[in-house]
Scaffold this motif. Sequence first.
Motif, PDB file in Angstrom:
ATOM      1  N   SER A   1       0.838  -1.200   0.000  1.00  0.00           N
ATOM      2  CA  SER A   1       0.000   0.000   0.000  1.00  0.00           C
ATOM      3  C   SER A   1       0.875   1.253   0.000  1.00  0.00           C
ATOM      4  CB  SER A   1      -0.897   0.008   1.241  1.00  0.00           C
ATOM      5  OG  SER A   1      -1.715  -1.126   1.275  1.00  0.00           O
ATOM      6  N   LEU A   2       0.246   2.371  -0.331  1.00  0.00           N
ATOM      7  CA  LEU A   2       0.911   3.669  -0.265  1.00  0.00           C
ATOM      8  C   LEU A   2       0.748   4.219   1.150  1.00  0.00           C
ATOM      9  CD1 LEU A   2       2.350   5.337  -2.474  1.00  0.00           C
ATOM     10  CD2 LEU A   2       0.237   6.650  -2.717  1.00  0.00           C
ATOM     11  N   TYR A   3       1.864   4.591   1.768  1.00  0.00           N
ATOM     12  CA  TYR A   3       1.838   5.191   3.109  1.00  0.00           C
ATOM     13  C   TYR A   3       2.260   6.647   2.976  1.00  0.00           C
ATOM     14  CZ  TYR A   3       2.703   5.912   8.110  1.00  0.00           C
ATOM     15  OH  TYR A   3       2.684   6.373   9.405  1.00  0.00           O
ATOM     16  N   HIS A   4       1.440   7.557   3.465  1.00  0.00           N
ATOM     17  CA  HIS A   4       1.719   8.988   3.378  1.00  0.00           C
ATOM     18  C   HIS A   4       2.266   9.481   4.717  1.00  0.00           C
ATOM     19  CE1 HIS A   4      -0.456   9.550  -0.495  1.00  0.00           C
ATOM     20  NE2 HIS A   4      -1.166   8.525  -0.037  1.00  0.00           N
ATOM     21  N   VAL A   5       3.526   9.927   4.729  1.00  0.00           N
ATOM     22  CA  VAL A   5       4.103  10.536   5.917  1.00  0.00           C
ATOM     23  C   VAL A   5       3.571  11.962   6.024  1.00  0.00           C
ATOM     24  CG1 VAL A   5       6.222  11.302   7.040  1.00  0.00           C
ATOM     25  CG2 VAL A   5       6.165   9.100   5.847  1.00  0.00           C
ATOM     26  N   THR A   6       2.880  12.250   7.123  1.00  0.00           N
ATOM     27  CA  THR A   6       2.270  13.561   7.318  1.00  0.00           C
ATOM     28  C   THR A   6       2.846  14.313   8.508  1.00  0.00           C
ATOM     29  OG1 THR A   6       0.516  12.523   8.646  1.00  0.00           O
ATOM     30  CG2 THR A   6       0.091  12.806   6.285  1.00  0.00           C
ATOM     31  N   SER A   7       3.798  13.680   9.219  1.00  0.00           N
ATOM     32  CA  SER A   7       4.373  14.280  10.426  1.00  0.00           C
ATOM     33  C   SER A   7       5.888  14.244  10.356  1.00  0.00           C
ATOM     34  CB  SER A   7       3.904  13.500  11.665  1.00  0.00           C
ATOM     35  OG  SER A   7       4.628  13.892  12.822  1.00  0.00           O
ATOM     36  N   LEU A   8       6.521  15.314  10.814  1.00  0.00           N
ATOM     37  CA  LEU A   8       7.972  15.368  10.910  1.00  0.00           C
ATOM     38  C   LEU A   8       8.471  14.950  12.289  1.00  0.00           C
ATOM     39  CD1 LEU A   8       8.676  18.735   9.017  1.00  0.00           C
ATOM     40  CD2 LEU A   8       9.017  16.417   8.155  1.00  0.00           C
ATOM     41  N   LEU A   9       7.575  14.477  13.133  1.00  0.00           N
ATOM     42  CA  LEU A   9       7.984  13.987  14.444  1.00  0.00           C
ATOM     43  C   LEU A   9       8.768  12.684  14.292  1.00  0.00           C
ATOM     44  CD1 LEU A   9       4.755  14.645  16.545  1.00  0.00           C
ATOM     45  CD2 LEU A   9       6.847  16.031  16.443  1.00  0.00           C
ATOM     46  N   ASP A  10       9.581  12.392  15.290  1.00  0.00           N
ATOM     47  CA  ASP A  10      10.420  11.195  15.265  1.00  0.00           C
ATOM     48  C   ASP A  10       9.600   9.915  15.306  1.00  0.00           C
ATOM     49  OD1 ASP A  10      12.800   9.643  15.423  1.00  0.00           O
ATOM     50  OD2 ASP A  10      12.584   9.557  17.597  1.00  0.00           O
ATOM     51  N   ASP A  11       8.418   9.947  15.878  1.00  0.00           N
ATOM     52  CA  ASP A  11       7.590   8.742  16.007  1.00  0.00           C
ATOM     53  C   ASP A  11       6.137   9.186  16.146  1.00  0.00           C
ATOM     54  OD1 ASP A  11       6.843   6.096  16.226  1.00  0.00           O
ATOM     55  OD2 ASP A  11       8.191   5.635  17.890  1.00  0.00           O
ATOM     56  N   GLY A  12       5.247   8.203  16.093  1.00  0.00           N
ATOM     57  CA  GLY A  12       3.835   8.484  16.269  1.00  0.00           C
ATOM     58  C   GLY A  12       3.069   8.395  14.965  1.00  0.00           C
ATOM     59  N   PRO A  13       1.760   8.650  15.018  1.00  0.00           N
ATOM     60  CA  PRO A  13       0.919   8.535  13.828  1.00  0.00           C
ATOM     61  C   PRO A  13       1.406   9.418  12.682  1.00  0.00           C
ATOM     62  CG  PRO A  13      -0.422   8.769  15.806  1.00  0.00           C
ATOM     63  CD  PRO A  13       0.990   9.026  16.223  1.00  0.00           C
ATOM     64  N   GLY A  14       1.463   8.848  11.495  1.00  0.00           N
ATOM     65  CA  GLY A  14       1.873   9.602  10.310  1.00  0.00           C
ATOM     66  C   GLY A  14       3.356   9.837  10.189  1.00  0.00           C
ATOM     67  N   SER A  15       4.164   9.238  11.074  1.00  0.00           N
ATOM     68  CA  SER A  15       5.615   9.474  11.043  1.00  0.00           C
ATOM     69  C   SER A  15       6.318   8.457  10.159  1.00  0.00           C
ATOM     70  CB  SER A  15       6.197   9.404  12.459  1.00  0.00           C
ATOM     71  OG  SER A  15       6.129   8.067  12.964  1.00  0.00           O
ATOM     72  N   LEU A  16       7.521   8.812   9.763  1.00  0.00           N
ATOM     73  CA  LEU A  16       8.345   7.902   8.967  1.00  0.00           C
ATOM     74  C   LEU A  16       8.686   6.653   9.774  1.00  0.00           C
ATOM     75  CD1 LEU A  16      10.046   7.171   6.480  1.00  0.00           C
ATOM     76  CD2 LEU A  16      11.876   8.622   7.424  1.00  0.00           C
ATOM     77  N   ARG A  17       9.001   6.813  11.042  1.00  0.00           N
ATOM     78  CA  ARG A  17       9.371   5.653  11.862  1.00  0.00           C
ATOM     79  C   ARG A  17       8.208   4.663  11.971  1.00  0.00           C
ATOM     80  NH1 ARG A  17      13.668   4.985  15.212  1.00  0.00           N
ATOM     81  NH2 ARG A  17      14.096   7.236  15.336  1.00  0.00           N
ATOM     82  N   GLU A  18       6.998   5.174  12.124  1.00  0.00           N
ATOM     83  CA  GLU A  18       5.843   4.279  12.189  1.00  0.00           C
ATOM     84  C   GLU A  18       5.712   3.465  10.904  1.00  0.00           C
ATOM     85  OE1 GLU A  18       1.666   5.606  11.574  1.00  0.00           O
ATOM     86  OE2 GLU A  18       1.399   4.951  13.653  1.00  0.00           O
ATOM     87  N   ALA A  19       5.962   4.098   9.771  1.00  0.00           N
ATOM     88  CA  ALA A  19       5.868   3.388   8.494  1.00  0.00           C
ATOM     89  C   ALA A  19       6.952   2.329   8.365  1.00  0.00           C
ATOM     90  CB  ALA A  19       5.964   4.382   7.345  1.00  0.00           C
ATOM     91  N   CYS A  20       8.178   2.682   8.739  1.00  0.00           N
ATOM     92  CA  CYS A  20       9.311   1.786   8.516  1.00  0.00           C
ATOM     93  C   CYS A  20       9.262   0.537   9.392  1.00  0.00           C
ATOM     94  CB  CYS A  20      10.620   2.534   8.752  1.00  0.00           C
ATOM     95  SG  CYS A  20      10.992   3.766   7.480  1.00  0.00           S
ATOM     96  N   ARG A  21       8.556   0.599  10.520  1.00  0.00           N
ATOM     97  CA  ARG A  21       8.508  -0.574  11.398  1.00  0.00           C
ATOM     98  C   ARG A  21       7.407  -1.569  11.002  1.00  0.00           C
ATOM     99  NH1 ARG A  21       6.072   3.010  15.577  1.00  0.00           N
ATOM    100  NH2 ARG A  21       8.158   3.206  16.483  1.00  0.00           N
ATOM    101  N   GLN A  22       6.526  -1.174  10.103  1.00  0.00           N
ATOM    102  CA  GLN A  22       5.453  -2.079   9.711  1.00  0.00           C
ATOM    103  C   GLN A  22       6.011  -3.316   9.027  1.00  0.00           C
ATOM    104  OE1 GLN A  22       2.338  -1.277  10.796  1.00  0.00           O
ATOM    105  NE2 GLN A  22       3.436   0.495  11.652  1.00  0.00           N
ATOM    106  N   LYS A  23       5.365  -4.449   9.232  1.00  0.00           N
ATOM    107  CA  LYS A  23       5.851  -5.713   8.680  1.00  0.00           C
ATOM    108  C   LYS A  23       5.438  -5.921   7.231  1.00  0.00           C
ATOM    109  CE  LYS A  23       7.789  -6.770  12.535  1.00  0.00           C
ATOM    110  NZ  LYS A  23       9.257  -6.568  12.642  1.00  0.00           N
ATOM    111  N   GLU A  24       4.324  -5.335   6.813  1.00  0.00           N
ATOM    112  CA  GLU A  24       3.861  -5.557   5.440  1.00  0.00           C
ATOM    113  C   GLU A  24       4.594  -4.628   4.460  1.00  0.00           C
ATOM    114  OE1 GLU A  24       1.005  -2.399   7.094  1.00  0.00           O
ATOM    115  OE2 GLU A  24       2.063  -4.174   7.823  1.00  0.00           O
ATOM    116  N   PRO A  25       4.617  -4.979   3.166  1.00  0.00           N
ATOM    117  CA  PRO A  25       5.225  -4.099   2.166  1.00  0.00           C
ATOM    118  C   PRO A  25       4.532  -2.734   2.150  1.00  0.00           C
ATOM    119  CG  PRO A  25       4.820  -6.274   1.237  1.00  0.00           C
ATOM    120  CD  PRO A  25       4.122  -6.236   2.569  1.00  0.00           C
ATOM    121  N   LEU A  26       5.324  -1.669   2.006  1.00  0.00           N
ATOM    122  CA  LEU A  26       4.778  -0.312   1.902  1.00  0.00           C
ATOM    123  C   LEU A  26       5.615   0.507   0.934  1.00  0.00           C
ATOM    124  CD1 LEU A  26       4.072   0.683   5.649  1.00  0.00           C
ATOM    125  CD2 LEU A  26       2.367   0.094   3.913  1.00  0.00           C
ATOM    126  N   TRP A  27       4.941   1.358   0.180  1.00  0.00           N
ATOM    127  CA  TRP A  27       5.622   2.394  -0.609  1.00  0.00           C
ATOM    128  C   TRP A  27       5.392   3.706   0.129  1.00  0.00           C
ATOM    129  CZ3 TRP A  27       8.041   0.938  -5.281  1.00  0.00           C
ATOM    130  CH2 TRP A  27       8.758   1.972  -5.914  1.00  0.00           C
TER     131      TRP A  27
END
Length: 381
Positions: A83-109
């Motif tokens: 799926s497409l994941y949209h980073v909407t936050s520049l925070l280090d962690d939390g909803p919409g953050s890059l870190r939240e996306a990168c830790r997911q187990k499923e494939p993501l763009w």
Amino acid sequence: MGNAHRHHLKHRFPLPQNTVPTPPHKYGTSHPPHNLPNQNQGGSNSNINMISLPYANADTTLRSLAAQAEGYGRFAIGGLHGSLYHVTSLLDDGPGSLREACRQKEPLWIVFEVSGTIHLSSYLSVSSYKTVDGRGQKIKLTGKGIKLKQCEHVIICNLEVEGGRGHDVDAIQIKPNSKHIWIDRCTLSDCEDGLIDITRGSTEITISRCHFHNHDKTILIGSDPSHVDDRCIKVTIHHCFFNGTRQRHPRVRFAKVHLYNNYSRNWGIYAVCASVESQIFSQHNIYEAGQKKVAFKYLHEKAADKDAEATGHIISEGDIFLNGAQPGLMTGNVGVKVFHPSEHYLAWTVETPTDDLKQVLQHCTGWQSVTRPADQTICAE
């Protein structure tokens, strides 16, 4: 540089029958790439529009990057099937953050809807089958770096990483046992340790179109002589700009490394270093010296399972050496076996090293202000 010679280079590595190669990109006047020098900026640009560079179709659609790397990382698909994941936050962690996306187990763009700096309090660990795609925004990571640990099929594209601080902090650390990795169009500088480390059995990796600056130990491939499992490492580095970085363009132990169409200038100790059992094929690169003139260095080390010290070996084919640069190639290599890239992949885009290529590499490496392509598939006709 005449068209006949360029044509010869493009097709010098044969493809099997019934295989149609993707033609190398030509920088034409109708669709110039971002920041390409033009006729109004001065200098000799008469041949720049004829330079052949790779990845003509990489930005056609969002996911055109997948499995398009040249060289050893050519199988990296990243998050192609996710799926497409949209980073909407520049925070280090939390909803919409890059870190939240990168830790997911499923494939993501992973794409960005914001521009700015993300300050990392710890390494950003990226799990398998991820594309971190910075096209369309300007994202800078600072504080720590990116870690690719025991993962596969990761693409990192169009980011800046600088100012990583702390013990053993690299801009991008690839270890252990990671594979099918492509690092493309990233600007990397000023980290505590290295800019890219590839160690502990990580392999099938391509680094392309990156800009390295303001740093000492740039790229390390192979951790130390005790890690003999690093004999499996294979890395391609091409169309990169090593801009005044002091050393390690790269430094190699055990691995097979193909370098082509890179521009290394004003190194502080050496450009490329071969150590224990490494095999380096340096092809059509530009080595431009500053105060230090010798481009290639050899170090002897003893592998943990051997009785005697050994160095590595460098083949230089079509490289040019400017401003008094000297290759420093080791003599007495008759009969030494060094791999040829064609033993591992069928085709790659290589240009004659010229001043025109040097200008392009200064302008078209690292983070680029490119539009994020639409997320759609290419329909077959």
